[in-house]
Design a protein around this motif. Structure first.
Motif, PDB file in Angstrom:
ATOM      1  N   GLY A   1      59.515  35.670 -51.221  1.00  0.00           N
ATOM      2  CA  GLY A   1      60.637  35.572 -52.080  1.00  0.00           C
ATOM      3  C   GLY A   1      60.680  35.247 -53.598  1.00  0.00           C
ATOM      4  O   GLY A   1      60.275  36.201 -53.725  1.00  0.00           O
ATOM      5  N   ASP A   2      61.658  34.424 -53.523  1.00  0.00           N
ATOM      6  CA  ASP A   2      62.762  33.785 -54.176  1.00  0.00           C
ATOM      7  C   ASP A   2      61.496  33.349 -55.349  1.00  0.00           C
ATOM      8  O   ASP A   2      60.959  33.749 -56.443  1.00  0.00           O
ATOM      9  CB  ASP A   2      63.484  32.905 -54.883  1.00  0.00           C
TER      10      ASP A   2
ATOM     11  N   ILE B   1      60.903  43.376 -51.299  1.00  0.00           N
ATOM     12  CA  ILE B   1      61.086  43.669 -50.278  1.00  0.00           C
ATOM     13  C   ILE B   1      60.972  42.093 -49.771  1.00  0.00           C
ATOM     14  O   ILE B   1      59.785  40.872 -50.059  1.00  0.00           O
ATOM     15  CB  ILE B   1      59.777  43.759 -49.623  1.00  0.00           C
ATOM     16  N   SER B   2      61.634  41.387 -49.127  1.00  0.00           N
ATOM     17  CA  SER B   2      61.687  40.247 -48.642  1.00  0.00           C
ATOM     18  C   SER B   2      61.614  39.306 -47.606  1.00  0.00           C
ATOM     19  O   SER B   2      60.792  40.448 -46.662  1.00  0.00           O
ATOM     20  CB  SER B   2      63.161  39.696 -47.741  1.00  0.00           C
TER      21      SER B   2
ATOM     22  N   THR C   1      60.385  32.359 -47.154  1.00  0.00           N
ATOM     23  CA  THR C   1      61.469  31.819 -46.560  1.00  0.00           C
ATOM     24  C   THR C   1      63.377  31.811 -47.829  1.00  0.00           C
ATOM     25  O   THR C   1      63.908  32.397 -46.949  1.00  0.00           O
ATOM     26  CB  THR C   1      61.068  30.367 -46.746  1.00  0.00           C
ATOM     27  N   ASN C   2      63.037  31.737 -48.683  1.00  0.00           N
ATOM     28  CA  ASN C   2      64.209  31.975 -49.908  1.00  0.00           C
ATOM     29  C   ASN C   2      64.383  33.574 -49.613  1.00  0.00           C
ATOM     30  O   ASN C   2      63.279  33.650 -50.525  1.00  0.00           O
ATOM     31  CB  ASN C   2      64.467  30.681 -50.371  1.00  0.00           C
ATOM     32  N   ASN C   3      65.470  34.059 -49.311  1.00  0.00           N
ATOM     33  CA  ASN C   3      65.688  35.615 -49.438  1.00  0.00           C
ATOM     34  C   ASN C   3      66.876  36.104 -50.573  1.00  0.00           C
ATOM     35  O   ASN C   3      67.634  36.511 -50.020  1.00  0.00           O
ATOM     36  CB  ASN C   3      64.935  36.646 -48.718  1.00  0.00           C
TER      37      ASN C   3
ATOM     38  N   GLU D   1      64.732  48.381 -45.277  1.00  0.00           N
ATOM     39  CA  GLU D   1      62.897  48.864 -44.984  1.00  0.00           C
ATOM     40  C   GLU D   1      62.224  49.353 -45.932  1.00  0.00           C
ATOM     41  O   GLU D   1      62.303  49.759 -47.350  1.00  0.00           O
ATOM     42  CB  GLU D   1      63.243  50.423 -43.868  1.00  0.00           C
ATOM     43  N   PRO D   2      60.722  48.334 -45.927  1.00  0.00           N
ATOM     44  CA  PRO D   2      59.753  48.710 -46.757  1.00  0.00           C
ATOM     45  C   PRO D   2      59.840  49.891 -47.363  1.00  0.00           C
ATOM     46  O   PRO D   2      59.424  50.871 -48.796  1.00  0.00           O
ATOM     47  CB  PRO D   2      58.920  48.234 -46.653  1.00  0.00           C
TER      48      PRO D   2
END
Length: 356
Positions: A119-120, A138-139, A142-144, A151-152
């Motif tokens: 995430g961030d 790639i998300s 929690t915070n994204n 899609e990866p």
């Protein structure tokens, strides 16, 4: 970015996305098996583009074992080509220090790009050490707000095309803004990729920001109404793109005392009322002094710095602070130039093998 033997780094920290917001909100934690599966998809895409070596962050959370097992299975089937995977030789402590040390090592060995799962907060840690090496997110946190949902496999393809030079750097690379926080004229410095939040709370505590009634000021590099977290406050008031100049500064307060109140998705499935007094634009390079007399500074959703009445906290916006792979631009370039035509990537792989 191209070299005779292109190498890409992968950061996948198993301890990311484990904070109190997973308890108070309707969020789920991505399992280790899911993270390993994402890594395998990225590896397959990198291999298809001709990337021959990958340096990955070491960990003891189980990702490595599942990735190794998945690679053996796929290689035995003989259906896909994977890069040679090495784990960098850095200590494993189960903290953010693992990410910092691994990225430093990846930069030292000369990776062309770094793929980041997180995430961030994880992306912020990578940016602290990656220097001029571009990253691609790639998300999985929690915070994204910073890593875009995608899609990866597509992310892996874009990174592979950029790392091998099939997409020129002028197309493949995007410049990004960040916020610089300065406490007491350089006594302590830090950065944020998306947002700096000033809370009236006096202790770091559980780190994650979620008590909205304590929010007093907010600075953002971009404001997307489609994201959650602190930056969503600005995104639902004054949208601002990643590639647009400048930032935003908002003065916040308890809903009962503020001039306007907005319902904001502060965490997955969690809406909270936010009081807003006013807001204004921040110019690149402008230094803004925090008005809150004492409290905590949150960086990309996590409380990091305590300050008191005698301290001076400033926030400034930095343009062109770090580089990312522009996945959308890479894939559109690939489509226009037919880079995925039958045999095109295969011929690239043969050429690279001959050069090495």
């Amino acid at each position: 970015m191209a070299e005779s033997e292109p190498r890409v780094g992968i950061v996948a920290n198993p301890v990311s996305a484990r904070d109190i917001r997973r308890v108070i909100a309707n969020a789920t934690s991505l399992q280790v098996a899911d993270r390993a599966n994402i890594v395998l998809r990225v590896l397959a895409a990198l291999g298809a583009c001709g990337v021959q070596r990958v340096a990955m962050m070491p960990e003891k959370g189980g990702i490595r074992g599942l990735v190794d097992r998945g690679l053996r299975r796929e290689i035995n089937l003989g259906e896909r080509v994977f890069p040679e995977l090495d784990f960098v030789a850095t200590p494993v402590t189960g903290t953010v220090e693992d990410t910092l040390a691994a990225v430093e090592e990846m930069v030292d060995v000369g990776v062309a790009a770094i793929v980041v799962l997180g995430g961030d907060g994880t992306h912020r840690a990578v940016v602290k050490r990656c220097g001029n090496v571009p990253i691609s997110g790639i998300s999985t946190g929690t915070n994204n707000a910073f890593p875009e949902y995608r899609e990866p496999t597509i992310t892996g393809l874009a990174v592979g095309l950029a790392a091998t030079g099939r997409v020129p750097e002028t197309t493949a690379i995007a410049q990004n803004k960040m916020l610089r926080v300065d406490l007491n004229h350089g006594a302590h410095k830090d950065i944020a990729l998306v947002d700096v939040a000033i809370s009236a709370e006096r202790h770091v505590g559980a780190r994650a920001l979620w008590r909205t009634e304590s929010f007093r000021e907010l600075f953002v590099t971009f404001a997307d109404p489609q994201v959650i977290g602190m930056s969503a406050i600005a995104g639902l008031i004054a949208p601002l793109g990643r590639d647009e100049p400048g930032g935003i500064h908002l003065r916040l307060g308890p809903p009962a005392e503020a001039g306007s109140v907005f319902q904001i998705p502060i965490a997955p499935g969690l809406m909270r009322p936010i009081g807003v007094h006013n807001w204004n634009w921040i110019d690149p390079g402008e230094v803004v002094t925090v008005r809150q007399p004492a409290g905590v500074v949150g960086l990309d959703g996590e409380r990091e710095i305590q300050f008191g009445e005698r301290d001076r906290v400033t926030v400034s916006l930095v343009e062109g602070a770090f580089r990312t792979i522009d996945v959308r631009a890479c894939m559109h370039y690939a489509a226009r130039h037919k880079l995925f035509a039958q045999g095109a990537l295969r011929s690239l792989r043969i050429t690279l093998e001959e050069e090495s």
